[in-house]
Motif scaffolding. Structure first.
Motif, short mmCIF file in Angstrom:
data_model
loop_
_atom_site.label_atom_id
_atom_site.label_comp_id
_atom_site.label_asym_id
_atom_site.label_seq_id
_atom_site.Cartn_x
_atom_site.Cartn_y
_atom_site.Cartn_z
N ARG A 150 2.43 1.69 -3.45
CA ARG A 150 1.62 2.20 -4.45
C ARG A 150 1.21 3.61 -4.27
N GLN A 151 1.12 4.12 -2.83
CA GLN A 151 1.21 5.69 -2.59
C GLN A 151 2.17 6.35 -3.03
N ARG A 196 3.91 14.52 -13.56
CA ARG A 196 3.08 15.55 -14.18
C ARG A 196 3.60 16.82 -13.91
N GLU A 210 4.06 5.51 -5.56
CA GLU A 210 4.15 5.44 -7.23
C GLU A 210 3.11 6.76 -7.55
N ILE A 211 2.12 6.81 -6.97
CA ILE A 211 0.98 7.78 -7.24
C ILE A 211 1.48 9.35 -6.92
N GLN A 212 2.42 9.42 -6.08
CA GLN A 212 2.85 10.58 -5.68
C GLN A 212 3.87 11.04 -6.58
N GLU A 213 4.72 9.79 -6.83
CA GLU A 213 5.97 10.23 -8.11
C GLU A 213 5.28 10.49 -9.29
N SER A 214 4.29 9.63 -9.79
CA SER A 214 3.42 10.13 -11.05
C SER A 214 3.02 11.61 -10.93
N GLU A 215 2.58 11.90 -9.86
CA GLU A 215 1.90 13.39 -9.72
C GLU A 215 3.07 14.27 -9.88
N SER A 265 0.59 -1.19 0.00
CA SER A 265 -0.12 0.02 0.00
C SER A 265 0.97 1.27 -0.04
#
Length: 196
Positions: free
Chosen positions: A9-10, A20, A12-17, A6
């Protein structure tokens, strides 16, 4: 393991943001450079005009372009400042998540070590139990042999009736006490006779 997944995954989401926002930042910087190129083009155009045309057109065009460019630059600088702030916040969040992943992994490692120690203690207890069982069986065997010898010695005396069936411990003690009392009485009787 679920907690680590978990957290990852958080992250990865933060790194993707973060990627961007950095992309948007680069796009804004590109637009800013394009505006600067446009400004340079206007300036070049202004230089190529005749002296009269410069005086007539340059002031209006430059003022309009300057206003437009100043507005764009102000907006883009504001957006860049907001994105830099957001990037800083996201990096802080990522650092925190990484620390949580490390903490969770350390906790899992401690649990595994505790489980190994518990297993080792359990195996040691099993070994101790086995040794105790063996010792108990040995003691029981010795006790039974000793008991049989006592029974044999007690009931081999003349005048003592042979036992009928299995004897209890109380019956063995009673027979021994009876034999002891009879011997004591007999010795006392001998002493009395010898004194007379």
């Amino acid at each position: 393991t679920g907690a680590i997944s978990s957290l990852q995954r958080q992250m990865e989401i933060q790194e993707s943001e973060l990627r961007r926002i950095r992309s948007e930042k680069e796009s804004l910087q590109k637009q800013l450079r394009e505006r600067e190129v446009q400004l340079q083009a206007v300036s070049d155009k202004f230089c190529s005009l005749t002296e009269e045309q410069r005086q007539e057109e340059a002031v209006v065009a430059m003022e309009e372009e300057n206003q437009n460019l100043q507005q764009v630059v102000t907006e883009q600088e504001s957006q860049l400042a907001e994105q830099n702030k957001l990037i800083s916040e996201l990096q802080g969040t990522i650092t925190q998540l990484q620390a949580e992943v490390v903490t969770t992994r350390l906790h899992l490692l401690e649990q595994k070590q505790a489980q190994k120690e518990t297993q080792r203690q359990f195996e040691a207890l099993q070994h101790t139990e086995l040794q105790t069982r063996v010792a108990l069986e040995l003691i029981s065997s010795k006790f039974e042999r000793y008991r049989n010898k006592i029974i044999q010695a007690t009931f081999s005396v003349e005048g003592i009736q042979d036992p009928q069936g299995e004897l209890t411990d109380d019956e063995v003690l009673e027979a021994m006490q009876k034999l002891f009392n009879e011997r004591t009485e007999f010795q006392q009787m001998l002493k009395n006779k010898s004194s007379r």
